[in-house]
Design an enzyme around this catalytic site. Structure first.
Site, PDB file in Angstrom:
ATOM      1  N   ARG A  39       0.926  -1.072   0.136  1.00 51.22           N
ATOM      2  CA  ARG A  39       0.109  -0.046  -0.106  1.00 51.22           C
ATOM      3  C   ARG A  39       0.865   1.386   0.100  1.00 51.22           C
ATOM      4  O   ARG A  39       0.262   2.336  -0.070  1.00 51.22           O
ATOM      5  CB  ARG A  39      -0.920  -0.277   1.260  1.00 51.22           C
ATOM      6  CG  ARG A  39      -2.027  -0.970   1.404  1.00 51.22           C
ATOM      7  CD  ARG A  39      -2.655  -1.034   2.491  1.00 51.22           C
ATOM      8  NE  ARG A  39      -2.089  -0.972   3.628  1.00 51.22           N
ATOM      9  CZ  ARG A  39      -2.299  -1.005   4.900  1.00 51.22           C
ATOM     10  NH1 ARG A  39      -3.566  -0.886   4.909  1.00 51.22           N
ATOM     11  NH2 ARG A  39      -1.675  -1.069   5.928  1.00 51.22           N
ATOM     12  N   ASP A  40       2.065   1.100   0.242  1.00 53.82           N
ATOM     13  CA  ASP A  40       3.220   2.467   0.104  1.00 53.82           C
ATOM     14  C   ASP A  40       3.719   2.689  -0.845  1.00 53.82           C
ATOM     15  O   ASP A  40       4.967   2.672  -0.806  1.00 53.82           O
ATOM     16  CB  ASP A  40       4.016   2.395   1.603  1.00 53.82           C
ATOM     17  CG  ASP A  40       4.494   3.706   1.762  1.00 53.82           C
ATOM     18  OD1 ASP A  40       3.892   4.725   1.536  1.00 53.82           O
ATOM     19  OD2 ASP A  40       5.461   3.638   2.533  1.00 53.82           O
ATOM     20  N   PHE A  41       3.176   2.368  -2.317  1.00 50.36           N
ATOM     21  CA  PHE A  41       3.884   2.348  -3.352  1.00 50.36           C
ATOM     22  C   PHE A  41       3.918   4.047  -3.904  1.00 50.36           C
ATOM     23  O   PHE A  41       2.634   4.557  -4.333  1.00 50.36           O
ATOM     24  CB  PHE A  41       3.020   1.623  -4.456  1.00 50.36           C
ATOM     25  CG  PHE A  41       3.890   1.574  -5.754  1.00 50.36           C
ATOM     26  CD1 PHE A  41       5.100   0.527  -5.878  1.00 50.36           C
ATOM     27  CD2 PHE A  41       3.346   2.210  -6.975  1.00 50.36           C
ATOM     28  CE1 PHE A  41       5.689   0.632  -7.132  1.00 50.36           C
ATOM     29  CE2 PHE A  41       4.099   2.090  -7.859  1.00 50.36           C
ATOM     30  CZ  PHE A  41       5.092   1.137  -8.084  1.00 50.36           C
TER      31      PHE A  41
END
Length: 52
Positions: A39-41
């Site tokens: 989710r932290d792309f």
């Protein structure tokens, strides 16, 4: 006085190569084999070495 570093912008060919590599990595992380969701792309989390 702080020292500033200036870099040349990446060529469009190299930008596309980096984007394609990032997309392949994201596809791997979201594949059915790993069953994970990253989710932290973001651009600041894409690390490039000296040969990109």
């Amino acid at each position: 006085m702080p020292r500033r570093l200036y870099f040349q912008p990446l060529s469009w060919k190299l930008r596309l190569k980096v984007a394609l590599g990032a997309a392949k990595g994201l596809a791997f992380l979201h594949s059915s084999e790993t069953r994970g969701i990253y989710r932290d792309f973001k651009t600041s989390n894409i690390l490039l070495d000296s040969v990109f």
